[in-house]
Design a protein around this motif. Structure first.
Motif, mmCIF file in Angstrom:
data_model
loop_
_atom_site.group_PDB
_atom_site.id
_atom_site.type_symbol
_atom_site.label_atom_id
_atom_site.label_comp_id
_atom_site.label_asym_id
_atom_site.label_seq_id
_atom_site.Cartn_x
_atom_site.Cartn_y
_atom_site.Cartn_z
ATOM 1 N N CYS A 1 0.821 -1.217 0.000
ATOM 2 C CA CYS A 1 0.000 0.000 0.000
ATOM 3 C C CYS A 1 0.851 1.261 0.000
ATOM 4 C CB CYS A 1 -0.941 -0.003 1.196
ATOM 5 S SG CYS A 1 -2.205 1.282 1.142
ATOM 6 N N ALA A 2 1.429 1.595 -1.148
ATOM 7 C CA ALA A 2 2.130 2.871 -1.299
ATOM 8 C C ALA A 2 1.134 3.890 -1.825
ATOM 9 C CB ALA A 2 3.305 2.729 -2.260
ATOM 10 N N MET A 3 0.733 4.835 -1.001
ATOM 11 C CA MET A 3 -0.326 5.761 -1.372
ATOM 12 C C MET A 3 0.086 6.712 -2.490
ATOM 13 S SD MET A 3 -2.872 4.773 0.296
ATOM 14 C CE MET A 3 -3.972 6.113 -0.162
ATOM 15 N N TYR A 4 1.386 6.822 -2.743
ATOM 16 C CA TYR A 4 1.856 7.768 -3.756
ATOM 17 C C TYR A 4 2.030 7.131 -5.137
ATOM 18 C CZ TYR A 4 6.222 5.477 -2.398
ATOM 19 O OH TYR A 4 7.182 4.535 -2.106
ATOM 20 N N GLY A 5 1.867 5.811 -5.260
ATOM 21 C CA GLY A 5 1.981 5.197 -6.580
ATOM 22 C C GLY A 5 2.638 3.837 -6.559
ATOM 23 N N GLY B 1 2.639 23.728 -4.916
ATOM 24 C CA GLY B 1 4.025 23.318 -4.708
ATOM 25 C C GLY B 1 4.589 22.660 -5.960
ATOM 26 N N VAL B 2 5.460 21.680 -5.746
ATOM 27 C CA VAL B 2 6.133 20.975 -6.837
ATOM 28 C C VAL B 2 5.683 19.516 -6.817
ATOM 29 C CG1 VAL B 2 8.363 20.347 -7.835
ATOM 30 C CG2 VAL B 2 8.116 22.509 -6.589
ATOM 31 N N SER B 3 5.291 18.981 -7.973
ATOM 32 C CA SER B 3 4.750 17.619 -7.978
ATOM 33 C C SER B 3 5.080 16.894 -9.266
ATOM 34 C CB SER B 3 3.228 17.638 -7.773
ATOM 35 O OG SER B 3 2.588 18.320 -8.840
ATOM 36 N N ASN B 4 5.027 15.560 -9.197
ATOM 37 C CA ASN B 4 5.197 14.674 -10.345
ATOM 38 C C ASN B 4 4.039 13.694 -10.386
ATOM 39 O OD1 ASN B 4 8.206 15.143 -9.211
ATOM 40 N ND2 ASN B 4 8.259 14.999 -11.445
ATOM 41 N N ASP B 5 3.596 13.343 -11.583
ATOM 42 C CA ASP B 5 2.634 12.260 -11.721
ATOM 43 C C ASP B 5 3.387 10.943 -11.530
ATOM 44 O OD1 ASP B 5 0.310 10.908 -12.151
ATOM 45 O OD2 ASP B 5 0.316 11.145 -14.329
ATOM 46 N N THR B 6 2.736 9.940 -10.952
ATOM 47 C CA THR B 6 3.415 8.676 -10.651
ATOM 48 C C THR B 6 2.711 7.512 -11.339
ATOM 49 O OG1 THR B 6 2.090 8.348 -8.632
ATOM 50 C CG2 THR B 6 4.190 9.521 -8.402
ATOM 51 N N TRP B 7 3.469 6.394 -11.484
ATOM 52 C CA TRP B 7 2.889 5.159 -12.011
ATOM 53 C C TRP B 7 1.859 4.628 -11.021
ATOM 54 C CZ3 TRP B 7 3.981 4.496 -16.859
ATOM 55 C CH2 TRP B 7 5.229 4.873 -17.369
ATOM 56 N N ARG B 8 0.787 4.048 -11.556
ATOM 57 C CA ARG B 8 -0.266 3.505 -10.707
ATOM 58 C C ARG B 8 -0.545 2.028 -10.953
ATOM 59 N NH1 ARG B 8 -1.702 6.475 -6.179
ATOM 60 N NH2 ARG B 8 -0.850 8.541 -6.616
ATOM 61 N N ARG B 9 -0.022 1.475 -12.062
ATOM 62 C CA ARG B 9 -0.252 0.054 -12.366
ATOM 63 C C ARG B 9 1.014 -0.552 -12.950
ATOM 64 N NH1 ARG B 9 -5.351 -0.605 -16.166
ATOM 65 N NH2 ARG B 9 -4.046 0.776 -17.444
#
Length: 340
Positions: free
Chosen positions: A239-243, A274-282
């Protein structure tokens, strides 16, 4: 473009990953044809076959294997059926690609290896991380001596949250058999000059503490010692909530390589939050190239008889680490690989 005809492939198991593999064969591999799908669940094979244009659909694995047009099969059934299907496919003279884990015991692994060897058919196992560009380039750097003598290794798998599974329906020791098995293969592959000799593992239910007393583990850390003194650590969490977070690292006397990134791309957003990146989800998004490349390798193995990807022996070696980890957690001690 090659001038040979496409290789005829059959899929066994039309679940999530099987459906993705079927799509890869049908739509992403120019030198393979998906000619049949089998799944015992009523309608599952028919539905997938209709979507992908596969001409045959079966509820019986034996019927698919009896189809003389099929040259190789992709096995994506639940893990407990892998060995028996590998053996049956080998006896039918089909080249075999089997999803991990190939077996749940070393005896089963030996059966699968022996059956394919006796039938003289290729056996490749689905450790897709080896085919990812970053991991492949990392291994190339290690082979070229760019990190010197390997001393420390790390591999991790953190599945994306929130955790949506049902612990009551999750097979015992899944975190070792089906999740960390990838990390074990990766660590062995990234340390080719050494052999593992002992394993120490700890595991608990931290995502679902209410299942801690019922044999369900969602968090684990494994330490592996090799015969040349190098040390590897594998870790997993459901369960990594960030991706979807998959990474590797190899540190040596001359440098270090790191592999994997939870970020989908190098694009970074700077805004009022702020500063953000989209992350892998699958996994099927993160490793789409790796999943496709491993099947392309299997198609070529079906054509030539020569396996260039992970073999049955590789699968057995990773399974031995998984079994040692289970023994270590169960007995709360370090386990020698020679005792497994």
């Amino acid at each position: 473009m090659p001038n040979h005809r496409p290789v005829n492939i059959g899929l066994i198991g039309a679940g999530r990953i099987g459906s993705f593999h079927a799509e890869s064969v049908a739509r992403r591999l120019f030198d393979a044809d998906l000619v049949a799908i089998a799944d015992p669940a009523p309608g599952a094979a028919e539905k997938l076959a209709a979507r992908l244009g596969a001409p045959k659909a079966y509820t019986s694995v034996s019927e698919l294997l009896a189809n003389p047009e099929i040259e190789g099969v992709v096995i994506a059934t639940p893990a407990r059926f892998h060995t028996s299907v590998v053996v049956e496919a080998a006896k039918a003279g089909k080249a075999v690609f089997c999803e991990k884990p190939m077996a749940l015991t070393l005896e089963e692994a030996d059966q699968a290896i022996a059956a394919t060897a006796a039938a003289k058919v290729p056996l490749q196992v689905g450790f897709n991380r080896r085919w990812d560009q970053a991991f492949h380039e990392g291994r190339t750097a290690i082979d070229a001596g760019k990190v010197g003598s390997v001393q420390l290794l790390r591999s991790l798998t953190r599945d994306p949250g929130p955790y949506g599974g049902d612990p009551a329906k999750t097979p015992l020791w899944t975190i070792f058999y089906e999740t960390l098995i990838h990390d074990f293969d990766t660590l062995l592959w990234l340390n080719p000059a050494a052999k593992p000799v002992e394993v120490t593992a700890i595991a608990d239910a931290l995502v679902r503490p209410d299942f801690a007393g019922r044999g369900f583990h969602d968090t684990a850390v494994v330490t592996i010692r090799f015969d040349n003194g190098s040390i590897a650590v594998a870790e997993a969490n459901f369960c990594a909530m960030y991706g979807y977070d998959i990474r590797g690292e190899v540190f040596g006397s001359g440098g270090m390589v790191t592999m994997g990134d939870v970020r989908r791309s190098s694009m970074t957003l700077y805004d009022n939050n702020g500063v953000s990146n989209d992350t892998w989800r699958r996994d099927t998004d993160h490793f789409v190239h790796g999943y496709t490349a491993q099947l392309a390798s299997f198609v070529e193995a079906t054509r030539t008889g020569t396996v260039t990807g992970p073999t049955g022996k590789d699968a057995r070696n990773a399974l031995a680490i998984a079994l040692a980890s289970i023994k270590s957690v169960s007995e709360r001690r370090t386990v020698q690989l020679s005792d497994v």
